[in-house]
Design a protein around this motif. Structure first.
Motif: not given
Length: 657
Positions: A127, A302, A350-352, A354-356, A358-359, A361-362
């Protein structure tokens, strides 16, 4: 560094056995790791990440998850002659840990040894975050600053003692001259006294026959001599008391000035600061709880993506419905683009997820940043409270010393009054004795009284001078004794100066070592991995002056620099955002390795765990593992089957968990 690593490898046990129950997607398992590299090989959803989490749990990390359908789990590590056990329990949606793990404090291992996908060091590089903050997090800079202040105080004290010795040494010639002058005066007085005594003895011989008749006169003369001696002693004691009062008055003036420069401290300020500290501690505890919960949720999701069958199979199917076993797992394996949501049971892309993730993690990073800021605020307020308390303590000590001086001055003044009364009484006694002697004197004793007075006065002067000489001798001897300690003081000052230099440069040295380690290992790996037009990746350390509370300090920052070259060979500077995913992952791993080595993490925990290396191609993964192997006693790596094939075959492999 290499010799220390070699010694560490020689002292660690050659094997470690891990026993796991209900961690991640594992029901139960037992795996033995040999010293060196262990490759966990297999396709997705084979509990490789779960096994790494189990290792982390036994070593002491809280970044682990329970099996979805279990309320309790455990991990036990048999390492040499010791066993380390960790129990995990689910309570109110959070995971509570208990037991005796390998590490009491896992923070440094979480940062630089447990390099899973969510590892903070790896993600910070990806990042473009503040790398200096991560490297310096294990360093207690506040404790180092306290040591510096204590060391500075010791040095000031020694300097004051040496300065005092210089002043004493300069006094010696004057004292030697004074002693010689007083000795000469004593010699002169002794000659005068001998002459006066001889004259008195001669006069006494002339009237020896009538001594019996004059015995009363002799008695009075003896009383007169003793009374004069007592009067002289009383006068000297009065003079000594006055000198002491003068010294006390000087000290009182200094202490009064010091007291006026100090503050007694405000209870309201301390109360306010303590209330703020308590509030910040509560906020920090709440943030830590949120971070733990977010981490558990992130790790579960994960694992859901990587090992969906092990996470959902037991939780989704009734135990007595054997005919539908594996139905959800089959769906997940048949359609790699969707996953069954573990909360509602619907099919989710899956990408949804993964987006969640990532959110989440942020959000976790935001909470960590908030906690870091709160930590900084806490340290600042604690330092302020400490400063106020120190100032208050010094004020109270100074006030007590001032009161003590006042009491001593009053006591000495009372003593002077008593001695003055004694002096007046003795003077009256002498006048009375002299009158009586005058009445008793006969023609035969004419002049004897004057001779007695002269002898008495000479004896008094001689006694006083001898006492003065003794005092000078004592002072010279004391100064010479103290000067004899100069070499010891100078040696202590040199030691304190060296310690102070080491403390002042310790933080800077750690930073420089971290930068040097990263740059060296990055250069070595780039030469080996051959990333096309990526010429160089390095950290540049920069410094600036800033204010921290009431202190002016030097702040450092680590700037990640990247240089590429065009096909024509022209070099240009690039940014982290333009690195490929493979290049970012390697950079993050090297940064973590630098932290592992700079902070001697291998001394604390001889394990390093690697996971989620799929962004790096197989041959480069093999090169990274070979490079890391030289620095870690136990390197455990989770790889896909195709990536594992490129790794040397002589390494231990675990294919079934």
């Amino acid at each position: 560094m290499e010799s220390e690593l070699a010694e560490k490898k020689e002292t660690v046990p050659t094997a470690a056995t891990l026993t796991v129950d209900n961690i991640g997607g594992i029901d139960n398992a037992e795996v033995t790791f040999q010293e060196g590299v262990t490759v966990l090989s297999g396709r997705n959803a084979t509990n490789r990440t779960s096994l790494l989490q189990a290792v982390m749990a036994a070593l002491g990390s809280d970044q682990v998850s329970l099996k979805a359908d279990a309320d309790e789990g455990s991990a036990e590590l048999e390492f040499g002659d010791e066993r380390y056990r960790r129990k995990l329990t689910r309570q109110n949606g959070a995971i509570i840990t208990d037991g005796e793990p390998y590490l009491e404090d896992p923070d440094i291992a979480d940062l630089f040894a447990f390099l899973l996908e969510s590892n903070e060091a790896r993600r910070a590089v990806a990042r473009g975050d503040d790398l200096r903050e991560l490297i310096m997090r294990p360093v207690d800079t506040a404790a180092i600053q306290t040591e510096i202040e204590q060391c500075e105080q010791r040095k000031r004290s020694i300097d004051e003692q040496l300065e005092e010795l210089d002043g004493l040494e300069q006094r010696l010639p004057d004292l030697e001259a004074k002693r010689k002058r007083v000795t000469d005066e004593i010699d002169d007085l002794q000659e005068e006294l001998e002459e006066a005594q001889a004259e008195l003895d001669e006069a006494n011989v002339d009237v020896e026959e009538r001594r019996e008749e004059q015995s009363e006169l002799e008695t009075k003369l003896g009383e007169l001599r003793d009374t004069r001696s007592e009067l002289e002693r009383t006068r000297n004691r009065i003079e000594t008391e006055r000198e002491s009062i003068d010294a006390l008055e000087d000290e009182r003036e200094d202490v009064q000035q010091k007291l006026e420069s100090l503050s007694a401290g405000d209870d309201a300020d301390i109360g306010r600061l303590e209330a703020e500290i308590e509030t910040l501690q509560e906020e920090k505890a709440e943030l830590s709880k949120e971070i733990s919960q977010l981490q558990s949720t992130i790790q579960f999701n994960e694992q859901l993506l990587e090992e969906p069958d092990s996470v959902l199979a037991d939780a989704s199917e009734p135990a007595d419905d054997a005919g539908d076993d594996g139905a959800i797992t089959d769906q997940l394996l048949d359609d790699s683009e969707t996953v069954t949501c573990w909360t509602c049971g619907s099919s989710v892309a899956r990408d949804q997820i993964e987006t969640t993730i990532e959110q989440l993690r942020d959000a976790r990073e935001d909470r960590i940043q908030e906690r870091t800021e709160i930590n900084s605020d806490l340290e600042e307020r604690r330092e302020t409270v400490s400063t106020i308390n120190e100032s208050r303590s010094e004020y109270q000590q100074t006030q007590r010393r001032l009161d003590s001086i006042d009491d001593e001055i009053a006591s000495r003044n009372d003593r002077i009054d008593e001695l003055t009364d004694d002096r007046e009484a003795l003077t009256d006694d002498i006048d009375e004795l002299e009158t009586e002697i005058d009445d008793l004197e006969t023609d035969d004793y004419s002049g004897i009284l004057d001779q007695h007075k002269e002898v008495n006065q000479l004896e008094f002067k001689l006694e006083r001078k001898e006492r003065e000489r003794d005092e000078i001798d004592d002072e010279i001897s004391s100064i010479e004794d103290r000067l004899g300690n100069r070499e010891d003081l100078e040696a202590r000052r040199e030691d304190v100066t060296d310690e102070l230099t080491d403390l002042r440069t310790r933080i800077e040295q750690i930073e420089e070592n971290a930068v040097s380690a990263f740059n060296e290992h990055m250069e070595n790996l780039l030469d080996t991995l051959e990333y096309g037009n990526l010429d160089r990746v390095w950290i540049a350390r920069t410094t600036r002056e800033a204010r921290e509370g009431r202190r002016k300090v030097t702040k450092s920052s680590f700037d990640l620099k990247i240089v590429r070259s065009t096909d024509s060979g022209t070099a240009y500077e690039d940014s982290i955002e333009h690195l490929s995913e493979s290049e970012r992952e390697v950079t993050g791993l090297v940064f973590a390795l630098a932290g592992y080595l700079v902070h001697d993490v291998y001394e604390t925990v001889p394990f390093m765990l690697l996971d989620s290396l799929e962004a790096i191609d197989s041959d480069r993964i093999a090169s990274v593992i070979e490079y890391f192997e030289s620095y870690v006693p136990y390197l455990i790596v989770a790889l896909l089957e195709e990536d594992a094939q490129a790794v040397e075959t002589n390494h231990e492999r675990v294919t079934e968990i």
